[in-house]
Write an enzyme that holds these catalytic residues in place. Structure first.
Site, PDB file in Angstrom:
ATOM      1  CB  CYS A   8      71.924  32.860   8.577  1.00 20.45           C
ATOM      2  SG  CYS A   8      70.286  32.171   8.951  1.00 20.45           S
ATOM      3  CG  ASP A 134      66.891  37.924   2.838  1.00 19.51           C
ATOM      4  OD1 ASP A 134      67.785  38.186   2.005  1.00 19.51           O
ATOM      5  OD2 ASP A 134      66.798  36.820   3.411  1.00 19.51           O
TER       6      ASP A 134
END
Length: 226
Positions: A8, A134
């Protein structure tokens, strides 16, 4: 099962080239933010990079936006196969995104701040195609460089296994801890950003290669029934 790997925070052609060269299954473009991210791109820059990606690599919009129409519009502009709703959007918003996303896969981020994340993930599972776990801080919704309680993440994997909802693990991952994280959590996929960057915030070829190789080479234990 081979664990998929997403890199990412792609913000340059060099970042993209590195992610593709090491065999990343997915790449993430961060755009439409409400909290700080060094890797945020405007829609035009994200779209330009997205157009350079080859077939069979999943392009993911990672956004903090909380309005369904705005999220889908941004995904249209960037040109992606998946939308990662990484902000504080409600389940109703995620449901609407999924209904109007034109067949794109929708990923809902759940921040693991305590055991309540198990119920939060379970509630989200019916309205998305995968849940991403996360870490977060007061000013960041991702890219914290911090791990969270993997025992909670493992409990989420167990709970969502029965619902047929894949779990993606993120938060403080890197080449040094990815094998342990996979063994303990047993995720469908793993997601990395700051853990494979240089001091200047660019993607590091060696770290990216080690991360993806470790993910693809991991042996995932059978998920126990709850």
């Amino acid at each position: 099962m081979t664990v998929r790997a997403k890199i990412c925070g792609i913000r340059s052609e060099d970042d993209l080239r590195i992610a593709l060269a090491v065999g990343a299954d997915a790449i993430g473009f961060i755009s439409g933010i409400t909290h700080f991210s060094e890797d945020a791109l405007d829609a035009e820059r994200a779209a330009a990079l997205s157009r350079l990606a080859p077939p069979f690599v999943t392009r993911v919009l990672v956004t903090h936006l909380e309005d369904a129409a705005a999220i889908v519009d941004l995904a249209d502009r960037v040109g992606v196969e998946a939308i990662q709703v990484h902000g504080l959007a409600t389940i109703d918003t995620v449901r609407e995104v999924r209904k109007t996303a034109g067949g794109r896969k929708v990923i809902k981020a759940v921040h693991v701040t305590g055991p309540e994340a198990v119920d939060t993930a379970r509630q989200a599972a019916a309205d998305c195609d995968a849940v991403l776990l996360d870490s977060r801080t007061a000013d960041r919704l991702g890219g914290t460089g911090r791990t969270h309680d993997w025992s909670v993440s493992a409990a989420v994997v167990t709970a969502l296994h029965e619902l047929g909802c894949p779990v993606i693990l993120a938060g403080g991952l890197g080449p040094d801890n990815i094998a342990d994280a996979i063994a303990r959590v047993r995720p469908f996929a793993v997601d990395v950003n700051s853990g494979v960057e240089t001091a200047t915030g660019d993607k590091d070829p060696d770290a990216c290669a080690a991360f993806v190789a470790a993910a693809h080479g991991a042996v995932v234990p059978r998920v126990p029934r709850p």
